[in-house]
Design an enzyme around this catalytic site. Sequence first.
Site, PDB file in Angstrom:
ATOM      1  N   ASP A  93     149.458  64.495  79.576  1.00  7.94           N
ATOM      2  CA  ASP A  93     150.060  63.186  79.718  1.00  7.94           C
ATOM      3  C   ASP A  93     149.955  62.496  78.362  1.00  7.94           C
ATOM      4  OD1 ASP A  93     149.769  60.474  82.181  1.00  7.94           O
ATOM      5  OD2 ASP A  93     151.229  60.903  80.603  1.00  7.94           O
ATOM      6  N   SER A  94     150.838  61.524  78.136  1.00  9.47           N
ATOM      7  CA  SER A  94     151.016  60.991  76.776  1.00  9.47           C
ATOM      8  C   SER A  94     149.991  59.924  76.417  1.00  9.47           C
ATOM      9  CB  SER A  94     152.400  60.351  76.662  1.00  9.47           C
ATOM     10  OG  SER A  94     152.504  59.356  77.680  1.00  9.47           O
ATOM     11  N   GLY A  95     149.285  59.400  77.408  1.00  6.11           N
ATOM     12  CA  GLY A  95     148.329  58.348  77.069  1.00  6.11           C
ATOM     13  C   GLY A  95     148.809  56.976  77.490  1.00  6.11           C
ATOM     14  N   GLY A  96     150.092  56.836  77.755  1.00  6.70           N
ATOM     15  CA  GLY A  96     150.629  55.535  78.155  1.00  6.70           C
ATOM     16  C   GLY A  96     149.849  54.960  79.317  1.00  6.70           C
ATOM     17  N   PHE A  97     149.717  55.744  80.351  1.00 11.46           N
ATOM     18  CA  PHE A  97     149.040  55.280  81.571  1.00 11.46           C
ATOM     19  C   PHE A  97     147.556  55.052  81.314  1.00 11.46           C
ATOM     20  CE2 PHE A  97     148.700  54.675  86.050  1.00 11.46           C
ATOM     21  CZ  PHE A  97     147.496  55.223  86.437  1.00 11.46           C
ATOM     22  N   ASP A 147     155.357  56.092  77.242  1.00 12.89           N
ATOM     23  CA  ASP A 147     156.108  55.173  78.083  1.00 12.89           C
ATOM     24  C   ASP A 147     155.206  53.997  78.460  1.00 12.89           C
ATOM     25  OD1 ASP A 147     154.374  56.821  79.563  1.00 12.89           O
ATOM     26  OD2 ASP A 147     155.394  56.275  81.414  1.00 12.89           O
ATOM     27  N   GLN A 191     161.140  54.934  84.391  1.00 12.19           N
ATOM     28  CA  GLN A 191     160.419  53.784  84.907  1.00 12.19           C
ATOM     29  C   GLN A 191     161.384  52.933  85.751  1.00 12.19           C
ATOM     30  OE1 GLN A 191     157.178  53.231  84.816  1.00 12.19           O
ATOM     31  NE2 GLN A 191     156.554  54.857  83.399  1.00 12.19           N
ATOM     32  N   GLY A 218     155.353  55.185  86.908  1.00 15.10           N
ATOM     33  CA  GLY A 218     155.293  53.861  87.516  1.00 15.10           C
ATOM     34  C   GLY A 218     155.121  53.867  89.020  1.00 15.10           C
ATOM     35  N   ASP A 268     150.566  65.969  90.051  1.00 16.09           N
ATOM     36  CA  ASP A 268     149.179  66.033  89.556  1.00 16.09           C
ATOM     37  C   ASP A 268     148.408  64.893  90.196  1.00 16.09           C
ATOM     38  OD1 ASP A 268     150.206  63.830  87.481  1.00 16.09           O
ATOM     39  OD2 ASP A 268     148.002  63.833  87.460  1.00 16.09           O
ATOM     40  N   CYS A 306     139.369  79.509 105.073  1.00 12.54           N
ATOM     41  CA  CYS A 306     139.513  79.386 103.611  1.00 12.54           C
ATOM     42  C   CYS A 306     138.888  80.571 102.900  1.00 12.54           C
ATOM     43  CB  CYS A 306     138.846  78.093 103.140  1.00 12.54           C
ATOM     44  SG  CYS A 306     138.888  77.874 101.341  1.00 12.54           S
ATOM     45  N   CYS A 308     137.881  80.728  99.813  1.00 13.47           N
ATOM     46  CA  CYS A 308     137.159  80.380  98.582  1.00 13.47           C
ATOM     47  C   CYS A 308     135.698  80.817  98.660  1.00 13.47           C
ATOM     48  CB  CYS A 308     137.266  78.879  98.295  1.00 13.47           C
ATOM     49  SG  CYS A 308     135.978  77.846  99.017  1.00 13.47           S
ATOM     50  N   CYS A 311     133.362  78.763 100.965  1.00 12.23           N
ATOM     51  CA  CYS A 311     133.522  78.991 102.409  1.00 12.23           C
ATOM     52  C   CYS A 311     133.109  80.385 102.825  1.00 12.23           C
ATOM     53  CB  CYS A 311     134.974  78.744 102.810  1.00 12.23           C
ATOM     54  SG  CYS A 311     135.428  77.011 102.663  1.00 12.23           S
TER      55      CYS A 311
HETATM   56  N1  LIG Z   1     152.654  58.587  81.201  1.00 13.71           N
HETATM   57  C1  LIG Z   1     152.508  58.147  82.453  1.00 13.71           C
HETATM   58  N2  LIG Z   1     153.380  57.248  82.945  1.00 13.71           N
HETATM   59  C2  LIG Z   1     153.297  56.774  84.219  1.00 13.71           C
HETATM   60  O1  LIG Z   1     154.122  55.928  84.618  1.00 13.71           O
HETATM   61  C3  LIG Z   1     152.210  57.250  85.065  1.00 13.71           C
HETATM   62  C4  LIG Z   1     152.058  56.760  86.367  1.00 13.71           C
HETATM   63  C5  LIG Z   1     150.960  57.195  87.108  1.00 13.71           C
HETATM   64  N3  LIG Z   1     150.538  56.834  88.337  1.00 13.71           N
HETATM   65  C6  LIG Z   1     149.386  57.486  88.527  1.00 13.71           C
HETATM   66  N4  LIG Z   1     148.650  57.306  89.639  1.00 13.71           N
HETATM   67  C7  LIG Z   1     147.335  57.877  89.735  1.00 13.71           C
HETATM   68  C8  LIG Z   1     146.747  57.344  91.010  1.00 13.71           C
HETATM   69  N5  LIG Z   1     145.476  57.979  91.257  1.00 13.71           N
HETATM   70  C9  LIG Z   1     145.372  58.276  92.704  1.00 13.71           C
HETATM   71  C10 LIG Z   1     144.042  58.870  93.048  1.00 13.71           C
HETATM   72  C11 LIG Z   1     142.903  57.998  92.577  1.00 13.71           C
HETATM   73  C12 LIG Z   1     143.029  57.656  91.105  1.00 13.71           C
HETATM   74  C13 LIG Z   1     144.391  57.088  90.769  1.00 13.71           C
HETATM   75  N6  LIG Z   1     149.033  58.295  87.504  1.00 13.71           N
HETATM   76  C14 LIG Z   1     150.022  58.119  86.567  1.00 13.71           C
HETATM   77  C15 LIG Z   1     150.199  58.636  85.283  1.00 13.71           C
HETATM   78  C16 LIG Z   1     151.300  58.197  84.519  1.00 13.71           C
HETATM   79  N7  LIG Z   1     151.468  58.657  83.235  1.00 13.71           N
HETATM   80 ZN   LIG Z   2     136.940  76.909 100.907  1.00 14.60          ZN
END
Ligand SMILES: Nc1nc(=O)c2cc3nc(NCCN4CCCCC4)[nH]c3cc2[nH]1
Ligand SMILES: [Zn+2]
Length: 373
Positions: A93-97, A147, A191, A218, A268, A306, A308, A311
Site C-alpha cells: 500500500d502507498s502510505g496514503g491511508f 491517494d 475515491q 475510501g 486485504d 481444518c 492446519c 487443529c
Molecule cells: N491507499 C489506500 N487508500 C485507501 O483509500 C484505503 C482505504 C482503506 N480502508 C481500510 N480499512 C481497514 C479497516 N480495518 C478493518 C479491520 C480493523 C482495522 C481496520 N484500509 C484501507 C487502506 C487504504 N489504502
Molecule cells: Zn485450523
Amino acid sequence: MNAPGTFTLGPGDGSARTGRLTTAHGEIETPVFMPVGTQGTVKSLCPTDLQDIKARIILGNTYHLYLRPGDELVAKLGGLHRFMGWDGPILTDSGGFQVFSLSGLRRITEEGVTFASHIDGSKHLFSPEKVVSIQRNLGSDIMMVLDECVPYGADRAYTEKSLGLTTRWARRCREAHPAGDRGQLMFGIVQGGFFKDLRAQSAEQIIEVGFDGYALGGLSVGESRAEMYDILGDAAPLLPAERPRYLMGVGAPRDLLAGMAAGIDMFDCVLPTRNARNGTLFTFQGKVNIKRAEYREDDSPLDPTCPCYACRTFSRAYLRHLYIAKELLSYRLNTLHNLTFFSIMMERARQAIREGRFAAYRAEMEALYPEGE
Ligand SMILES: Nc1nc(=O)c2cc3nc(NCCN4CCCCC4)[nH]c3cc2[nH]1
Ligand SMILES: [Zn+2]
C-alpha cells in the site's frame, strides 16, 4: 509464464468472477485474500508457514517500511522479497491511508502529504514520486498510487476537491513508473467517498490515466455495512472488467462474500491476524472465542475440519491455556489457523463460482457469520 500484469478471466457466476493474475513472483488465482505483513512480516509467522497455509500474495506497507528499516536499506540488501525471505507476490500500500490513520501532524498540499512519524515524530513528505520511489526500492510486485483516503462523513465539496487531487497524484505516480518497468505493476485507487456520482467521476479519471489494476479506496472507514455495500455495488462494475479489482481493507467473511458478489478480485484485511492475537478464531462451525472458560477442559480440536497444524496437533484446552498464559505460541498457532480458514474460504468461493453455485455458498457462510465480524 505470461508477462507480469496478464490477467485472464475464468468462469464467472453472476458478477462474481474467477481469474488469474501474473506477477513477477508468480501467478495468483482470484478472488484472493491477502494476509497483511505491514512491517515485512505477517506477525508471528515465518514465510514457510505462509507457504504451508497456501497464502499466495501478502501485503506490505510503504509507510512503515520507509520509516523503519528504510526503503534504501531494504534495496541495498536486495529488496523486500530477499530481506523477508518471501519469494511470492507482494503488494504494497502507498502510505496514503497509514499517514491518515497513524501519524500525527499531517498537511495535504498539491505536492503531497507532510506528516510526523508515529515512531519518533520526525517530519516527512510523501509525494507521488516519493512513494513510487519507495515501492520501486522495495521491489513490490504491485505498487499502489498515493491517494487521499477521504474520511468517513466528509462533505461533498471536500470529497470532490479531494478526488481531483487524488487523480493528479495518480497521474504523477504513473509518470514516475513506466508501465510494467522491472515487472512491477501499479494499481490506481478510486475515491469519491459515499457520493455515487463522485465515485463515477473518480473512476472515469483514474481509468483514463491507465493502470494494471484498479482499487476501491475510501471504504471500510467507519461506515455501516449497508453504506459500504451500496457504494460497492455501484462502483465495482465501473472498474474495467478485464483488469483486477481490489477492495482495500476488507474484510470480514461476509464482506469478502459481498465483495466477490459485486465482482471484486482482491482483498486485504488485518482481521484474521489481529483477531488471532486477541483469541477470536474463525472456524467452519462459527466463531470461537478461545479465552472462554467453556474451553478449559475441551480436548477437541479447534475446528475438526481444518487441516492446519494447530487443529491437527492441539486441543482447544491447550490453545486456551496458551492464550491465558500469554504464551508467544498462542499468536503463532491462532494466526496459522485463522489464515488457513481465510485461505480455505477463498478456495471454496473460487470453486463455487466456477461451478455456478456462489449464491448458495455465500448463504451458507453468512449463516455461520451473521452481522458483525
Ligand atoms: N491507499 C489506500 N487508500 C485507501 O483509500 C484505503 C482505504 C482503506 N480502508 C481500510 N480499512 C481497514 C479497516 N480495518 C478493518 C479491520 C480493523 C482495522 C481496520 N484500509 C484501507 C487502506 C487504504 N489504502
Ligand atoms: Zn485450523
